[in-house]
Design an enzyme around this catalytic site. Structure first.
Site, short mmCIF file in Angstrom:
data_model
loop_
_atom_site.label_atom_id
_atom_site.label_comp_id
_atom_site.label_asym_id
_atom_site.label_seq_id
_atom_site.Cartn_x
_atom_site.Cartn_y
_atom_site.Cartn_z
CE LYS A 1 57.34 96.96 62.41
NZ LYS A 1 55.95 97.25 62.18
CE LYS B 1 58.44 102.69 66.34
NZ LYS B 1 57.41 102.76 65.36
CE LYS C 1 50.33 99.89 68.97
NZ LYS C 1 49.80 99.76 67.62
P1 TYM Z 1 51.49 102.12 63.93
O1 TYM Z 1 50.31 101.31 64.30
O2 TYM Z 1 52.85 101.53 64.14
O3 TYM Z 1 51.48 103.50 64.71
C1 TYM Z 1 50.35 104.38 64.66
C2 TYM Z 1 50.81 105.81 64.70
O4 TYM Z 1 51.59 106.08 65.87
C3 TYM Z 1 52.82 106.68 65.50
N1 TYM Z 1 53.85 106.25 66.48
C4 TYM Z 1 54.64 107.09 67.15
N2 TYM Z 1 54.73 108.43 67.15
C5 TYM Z 1 55.64 109.01 67.98
N3 TYM Z 1 56.46 108.30 68.79
C6 TYM Z 1 56.42 106.95 68.83
N4 TYM Z 1 57.21 106.28 69.65
C7 TYM Z 1 55.48 106.28 67.98
N5 TYM Z 1 55.15 104.97 67.76
C8 TYM Z 1 54.16 104.98 66.83
C9 TYM Z 1 53.10 106.17 64.11
O5 TYM Z 1 53.96 107.04 63.40
C10 TYM Z 1 51.73 106.15 63.50
O6 TYM Z 1 51.38 107.43 63.02
N6 TYM Z 1 51.89 101.84 59.02
C11 TYM Z 1 51.14 102.46 60.07
C12 TYM Z 1 49.64 102.23 59.98
C13 TYM Z 1 49.06 102.59 58.66
C14 TYM Z 1 48.85 103.92 58.17
C15 TYM Z 1 48.28 103.76 56.89
C16 TYM Z 1 49.11 105.18 58.69
C17 TYM Z 1 48.63 101.73 57.73
N7 TYM Z 1 48.15 102.43 56.63
C18 TYM Z 1 47.96 104.86 56.13
C19 TYM Z 1 48.78 106.29 57.90
C20 TYM Z 1 48.19 106.13 56.63
C21 TYM Z 1 51.63 101.90 61.38
O7 TYM Z 1 52.14 100.82 61.47
O8 TYM Z 1 51.35 102.65 62.44
#
Ligand code: TYM
Length: 340
Positions: free
Chosen positions: A122, A204, A207
């Protein structure tokens, strides 16, 4: 609930996960995470939240952030997360997260945070905004998880390193201050753990991808979905089988398998002797059929603002009640003088 039912409910393992409200969820978010969250609601005690504090690491218009937070909440419900079965809330509505985040910052080492690949990626992508929050992001995430004494954290493969970090911080805390936290385990859905970009299947699906053809949003209309799959990058071999040297076809197979439940062998058989055109069309239709009811329910929910606000309020109260128990214990452990 009678006593028996109460005892059974409390014996259930705890699942916790979060998602950032930065734009509409992608098919990756859905298949890698949210679809399995929905499936876990019967068997586990589930806590799901919109990670709006995490989203502050990215600079966006404040009004847009507010709107996206409500939209993300509605999307979760539209994806089948039922507030009667699961605790659903917005992270910043429970003040324990910010407080716990600071304590976790002070338990995290510069060296370990520097090794996080998401931070490196990032900050390379956005060299104009490498803020301290981006660096300490995994500490806030560790706090999110540990506050609720979660047993399992269902996430996509991209979050593995953050989970490992959480376990390291928890282990160290337990060692330094006495047993306080349960060590959470990752839970990675078999299929769909990593959905890749449709245009560059070695990275991957995200968004923030600037090429709209690379990403399926879960609110895309059927026509758009079919068109994007039609133009998905594959290879020149014209054979549907799963292989590391066929990332485009393998990604489409992963998506198809996650939705239909078919194995890779089943899929290879189904498309034997057929071209990629038929295969892409079938994947597109499977995705469109899966997303249609979600899109319709989302529109309905978003029009009912009073209901959404009421559910957010209830979620915030319940989340605060649970998390504040752990937070008080943590504050005592580290030697903060509690208010009398
Ligand atoms: P975030 O918002 O980026 O993504 C949410 C969830 O979607 C999964 N994900 C994917 N899985 C498969 N293929 C993809 N291309 C893909 N893109 C996203 C992510 O692995 C995630 O599970 N840091 C986290 C949010 C968070 C969180 C937490 C999660 C904050 N605190 C505590 C679990 C526990 C995040 O940015 O997810």
């Amino acid at each position: 609930m009678d006593n028996n039912a109460t005892a059974q409910a409390s014996a259930k393992k705890i699942i916790l996960s979060g998602i950032q409200p930065t734009g509409v969820f992608t098919l990756g978010n859905y298949l890698g995470a949210v679809k399995s969250w929905q499936q876990m609601q019967e068997e586990y005690r589930c806590y799901y939240f919109i990670a709006d504090l995490h989203s502050l690491t990215i600079h966006i218009d404040p009004a847009k952030r507010r709107a996206q937070t409500r939209e993300a909440f509605a999307l979760l419900l539209a994806c089948g997360i039922d507030p009667e079965k699961s605790l659903v809330f917005v992270q910043s509505h429970n003040k324990c997260h910010a407080e716990m985040g600071w304590i976790m910052d002070c338990c995290s080492q510069f060296g370990e945070l520097s090794r996080m690949t998401q931070f490196k990626d990032k900050s390379a992508k956005h060299p104009d905004n490498i803020n301290a929050g981006l660096f300490t992001y995994p500490a806030l995430m560790a706090g999110d998880i540990l506050l609720y004494q979660a047993d399992y954290v269902p996430v996509g493969a991209d979050q593995t390193q953050h989970l490992e970090f959480t376990r390291d911080v928890a282990t160290r805390f337990n060692h330094n201050y006495g047993e306080t936290f349960k060590l959470p385990e990752g839970y990675f859905p078999k299929a769909g753990a990593r959905v890749m970009s449709l245009q560059d299947p070695t990275s991957k699906m995200s968004k923030s991808d600037e090429n709209p053809k690379a990403t399926i949003s879960i609110l895309d209309e059927e026509k758009v979905i079919l068109k994007k799959f039609k133009s998905a990058v594959t290879d020149s071999e014209a054979s549907v089988h799963y292989s590391e040297d066929k990332p485009g076809v393998s990604n489409l197979m992963t998506i198809y398998s996650a939705i239909t439940g078919k194995t890779m062998e089943d899929i290879t058989k189904e498309f034997e002797g057929k071209g990629y055109g038929d295969f892409k069309d079938a994947v597109g239709h499977a995705v469109a059929d899966e997303l249609r009811p979600i899109r319709e329910e989302y529109k309905r929910l978003l029009a009912d603002r009073a209901y959404l606000d009421e559910e957010m309020k209830k979620g915030a109260e319940r989340a605060t009640a649970i998390a504040s128990r752990t937070l008080t214990k943590v504050k005592k452990r580290v030697g903060l003088l509690l208010e009398s």
